[in-house]
Write an enzyme that holds these catalytic residues in place. Structure first.
Site: not given
Length: 246
Positions: A52, A98, A101
């Site tokens: 992120a 992220g 993910e």
């Protein structure tokens, strides 16, 4: 169809705009009858998604942090997991935080041999917030997930394959051809049935949902589809099915 995350100078890091754009792209392709399988990858040769964009939330309050995770999960990560169109993540480099993910939200993953995966959030004083603590143990088991999260370490593509995080490993050059080959195999089958199968498999991991009942319901629904009629007729007539997708 292929979705490419294109922020190479930021190693394809996810920020609010990218998350919204990805949501819009997935939503549009899911509604497009011509897009039968979606391949998700990163631009360049270094990263799938390197994480992120930390600069975006470094000064957030407790309340803002919670909202960031909730909105991101709803808008992208849960959305991708529950998409009726199959999603293959082609992990072409770093998939961290992220990024991993997002790859885990896809229905399955293939990786290039230079790929590195990890959830390094605890090294920043935070935990994974886009579903990582839930999806990683589902894929690799609780002990391996605990180790990966606690050490904030990265694993290579071979180890990722050994522990079930990715299904196939190949060279960088062969990554998209492999993803396309798998997509072609999927597309030979009933995409209506596959949509039901995705829903039933996901139900096994949802709290308070009886996955067996979801399977029974989706199995029953298949009997009302044109694809079922074509599939069974083709089988009995000893020919290849030509599924109408209805």
């Amino acid at each position: 169809a292929t979705i490419t995350i294109n922020r190479p100078k930021k190693l394809n890091a996810l920020n609010r705009d990218t998350i919204q754009e990805l949501h819009d792209a997935f939503e549009a392709l899911d509604a497009d009858a011509n897009a039968k399988v979606i391949i998700l990858t990163g631009s360049g040769e270094k990263a799938f998604v390197a994480g992120a964009d930390i600069s975006e939330f470094a000064d957030f309050s407790v309340n803002e942090g919670g909202k960031l995770a909730a909105k991101g999960q709803e808008l992208l990560f849960d959305f991708v997991q529950n998409l009726g169109t199959p999603v293959i993540a082609a992990v072409n480099g770093f998939a961290l935080g992220g990024g991993l993910e997002l790859a885990m939200a896809a229905h399955f993953r293939v990786a290039s041999d230079n790929a590195k995966m990890g959830l390094p959030e605890v090294s920043l004083g935070v935990i994974p917030g886009y579903g990582g603590t839930q999806r990683l143990p589902q894929l690799v088991g609780k002990g391996k997930a605990m180790e990966m999260v606690m050490t904030a370490g990265m694993i290579g593509a071979e180890e990722a394959q050994q522990c079930g995080l990715v299904n196939h490993v190949t060279t960088q050059e062969e990554l998209l051809p492999l993803a396309n080959k798998l997509a072609s195999k999927i597309m030979r089958n009933s995409l209506v049935a596959i949509r039901g199968a995705i829903k039933a498999i996901n139900a096994n991991y949802e709290d308070g949902v009886n996955g067996f009942q979801t399977e029974i319901d989706e199995f029953g629904n298949c009997f009302g589809t044109e694809d079922f009629k074509e599939g069974t007729t083709a089988f009995l007539e000893k020919r290849k099915a030509d599924f109408p997708g209805k």
